[in-house]
Design a protein around this motif. Structure first.
Motif, PDB file in Angstrom:
ATOM      1  N   MET A 140      24.893  65.303 -48.461  1.00  0.00           N
ATOM      2  CA  MET A 140      23.380  65.765 -48.272  1.00  0.00           C
ATOM      3  C   MET A 140      23.230  66.812 -47.531  1.00  0.00           C
ATOM      4  O   MET A 140      23.504  66.768 -46.078  1.00  0.00           O
ATOM      5  N   ILE A 141      22.722  67.998 -48.020  1.00  0.00           N
ATOM      6  CA  ILE A 141      22.691  69.206 -47.097  1.00  0.00           C
ATOM      7  C   ILE A 141      21.174  69.206 -47.083  1.00  0.00           C
ATOM      8  O   ILE A 141      20.665  69.327 -48.139  1.00  0.00           O
ATOM      9  N   GLU A 142      20.726  69.598 -45.769  1.00  0.00           N
ATOM     10  CA  GLU A 142      19.247  69.849 -45.642  1.00  0.00           C
ATOM     11  C   GLU A 142      18.924  71.055 -45.110  1.00  0.00           C
ATOM     12  O   GLU A 142      19.591  71.699 -44.637  1.00  0.00           O
ATOM     13  N   ASP A 143      17.781  71.381 -45.268  1.00  0.00           N
ATOM     14  CA  ASP A 143      17.236  72.875 -45.026  1.00  0.00           C
ATOM     15  C   ASP A 143      17.001  72.981 -43.561  1.00  0.00           C
ATOM     16  O   ASP A 143      16.055  72.210 -42.923  1.00  0.00           O
TER      17      ASP A 143
ATOM     18  N   PRO B 122      14.989  70.334 -36.963  1.00  0.00           N
ATOM     19  CA  PRO B 122      15.812  70.800 -35.830  1.00  0.00           C
ATOM     20  C   PRO B 122      17.289  70.203 -35.902  1.00  0.00           C
ATOM     21  O   PRO B 122      17.634  68.975 -36.429  1.00  0.00           O
ATOM     22  N   ILE B 123      18.187  71.099 -35.470  1.00  0.00           N
ATOM     23  CA  ILE B 123      19.656  70.827 -35.610  1.00  0.00           C
ATOM     24  C   ILE B 123      20.039  69.766 -34.315  1.00  0.00           C
ATOM     25  O   ILE B 123      19.284  69.855 -33.426  1.00  0.00           O
TER      26      ILE B 123
ATOM     27  N   PRO C  32      26.304  59.203 -39.790  1.00  0.00           N
ATOM     28  CA  PRO C  32      26.982  59.405 -41.104  1.00  0.00           C
ATOM     29  C   PRO C  32      27.973  60.822 -40.745  1.00  0.00           C
ATOM     30  O   PRO C  32      28.788  61.033 -41.326  1.00  0.00           O
ATOM     31  N   VAL C  33      27.694  61.363 -39.449  1.00  0.00           N
ATOM     32  CA  VAL C  33      28.440  62.592 -39.200  1.00  0.00           C
ATOM     33  C   VAL C  33      28.875  62.475 -37.729  1.00  0.00           C
ATOM     34  O   VAL C  33      28.268  62.409 -36.910  1.00  0.00           O
TER      35      VAL C  33
ATOM     36  N   ARG D  40      22.983  66.276 -42.865  1.00  0.00           N
ATOM     37  CA  ARG D  40      22.220  65.273 -42.134  1.00  0.00           C
ATOM     38  C   ARG D  40      21.896  65.706 -40.766  1.00  0.00           C
ATOM     39  O   ARG D  40      21.985  64.812 -39.834  1.00  0.00           O
ATOM     40  N   GLY D  41      21.450  66.988 -40.542  1.00  0.00           N
ATOM     41  CA  GLY D  41      20.931  67.282 -39.328  1.00  0.00           C
ATOM     42  C   GLY D  41      22.124  67.691 -38.159  1.00  0.00           C
ATOM     43  O   GLY D  41      21.470  67.940 -37.168  1.00  0.00           O
TER      44      GLY D  41
END
Length: 406
Positions: free
Chosen positions: A1-4, A9-10, A41-42, A306-307
């Motif tokens: 899942m890649i988010e904008d 915020p990162i 998740p990461v 995921r951020g």
């Protein structure tokens, strides 16, 4: 899942977690991996060998994304000492596992004919004959017997050597080399085994230039003869394909251990043969295929998952074991459910590096499940479950021996 990244915020980087080489027994899930999955998740990990740290991705959708996204590639790993489980790391130039997409397609095409549905089905009756012969001998000798030694090891050796085109006289030597290579202990012993195996393949491939046969060594020899791949590439491709038979031994050992320690599951397979294909998928989803994680990829540009920002040049691992336990995809993932449907497990990987021998491994597993359940009534462990010995210092998990009666 890649988010904008513009809308979220990162997050700061998670701490680096050390992941030791564990000698796990039974089919219990790796406790370190379970902790990492709970943490997020990461996450970031450091394995026993190599240098630095790497990202670990565990959620199903993210694993599928990373393994199918050209922004993550394995080719640069060859020139780096990425943190890893095994002490030895010396991939051959033609290794399919580290090839970029264009070379990967070219190399895979050289041997694809041996692993098509047609090619695998053509082998099925010969594989069944080889399996029946092994079971006949075991039945003649009577119980108890070590199922691993008598069937689960020799059968995949025979099948993969048949596919590869390895003569019967060289199969035991090939198996010994394989066992040394997949061990996570002893870099010198592994290097000697690789030298022996790859030296053998060099001579075999050279002897088959111009061949029209459809075993893997002949296909490779013909491809080299036509100038489609180099000799080094052919040798680097042959080794991992040969080693693949070891995974079937361990995976089916794990499956039968589960069935023999859960007699209700075994009885259902005996009385409801129609459920066996679904059961095999569920067992493939559930069993611990390997220790820790496999091969890393390198991010080619900054990517957010995921951020969490993964920077260009960062090594990234995925865990197929964790993906197969993602509760968003597999409800109640800790339960073995032969009626689970759909069951989109990633036991054979995903994306361009999906296991080339997946259909072959599945065929062997089907034959083993059907034949042993049907021909060995009352199949049971011959020792208490806690006395089963498990492989130690190895990249692939499984029982060292499986003493059974019937």
């Amino acid at each position: 899942m890649i988010e904008d990244t513009a809308t979220r915020p990162i997050l700061g980087p998670p701490p680096v977690r050390h992941w030791p080489a564990l000698d796990l027994t039974g089919t219990d899930f790796d406790p370190v991996l379970a902790e990492l999955m709970r943490e997020g998740p990461v996450t970031r990990i450091q394995l026993p060998h190599g240098e630095g740290w790497a990202w670990l991705v565990t959620r199903y959708d993210d694993v599928r994304m990373v393994t199918n996204d050209p922004r993550f590639t394995r080719a640069p790993v060859v020139d780096r000492q990425v943190t890893r489980l095994a002490p030895h790391f010396k991939p051959k130039p033609g290794s399919l596992a580290f090839a970029d997409q264009q070379d990967h397609n070219r190399l895979r095409g050289a041997v694809a004919a041996a692993f098509t549905t047609r090619g695998v089905q053509r082998l099925r009756s010969r594989a069944q004959d080889a399996l029946d012969e092994l079971v006949d001998r075991m039945l003649a000798d009577g119980p108890p017997a070590d199922l691993t030694q008598r069937v689960l090891e020799p059968f995949p050796i025979a099948v993969v050597c048949e596919v590869m085109g390895v003569p019967a006289a060289d199969r035991e030597r090939m198996h010994a080399w394989t066992r040394q290579i997949v061990s996570s202990a002893g870099a010198a012993a592994s290097a000697r085994a690789k030298d022996g195996m790859y030296g053998w393949f060099t001579e075999a491939i050279r002897s088959r230039y111009g061949s029209t046969e459809e075993d893997v060594i002949s296909l490779l020899g013909a491809a080299v003869g036509r100038g489609e791949i180099s000799e080094d590439e052919a040798i680097g491709l042959a080794g991992p394909l040969q080693i693949g038979g070891e995974a079937v031994t361990n995976n089916t050992g794990n499956m039968f251990y589960l069935l023999l320690t859960r007699p209700k599951l075994l009885e259902r397979l005996r009385t409801e043969p129609a459920v066996r294909p679904r059961a095999i998928d569920e067992l493939l989803r559930y069993i611990p295929h390997r220790s820790a994680v496999g091969l890393a990829r390198i991010a080619q540009e900054d990517v957010e998952i995921r951020g969490v920002r993964i920077s260009a040049g960062d090594p990234v691992y995925v865990s197929y074991l964790a993906a197969n336990r993602d509760p968003d995809v597999f409800p109640d993932p800790e339960r073995i459910d032969f009626d689970r449907a759909p069951n989109p497990h990633v036991a054979f990987g995903h994306g361009p590096h999906y296991c080339m021998g997946g259909m072959l491994a599945r065929m062997q597993t089907e034959l083993l499940i059907d034949t042993l359940i049907d021909r060995l009534p009352g199949l049971r462990l011959a020792v208490p479950a806690e006395e089963i010995p498990w492989r130690r210092s190895t990249l692939i998990r499984g029982p060292e021996a499986l003493p059974v009666g019937w």
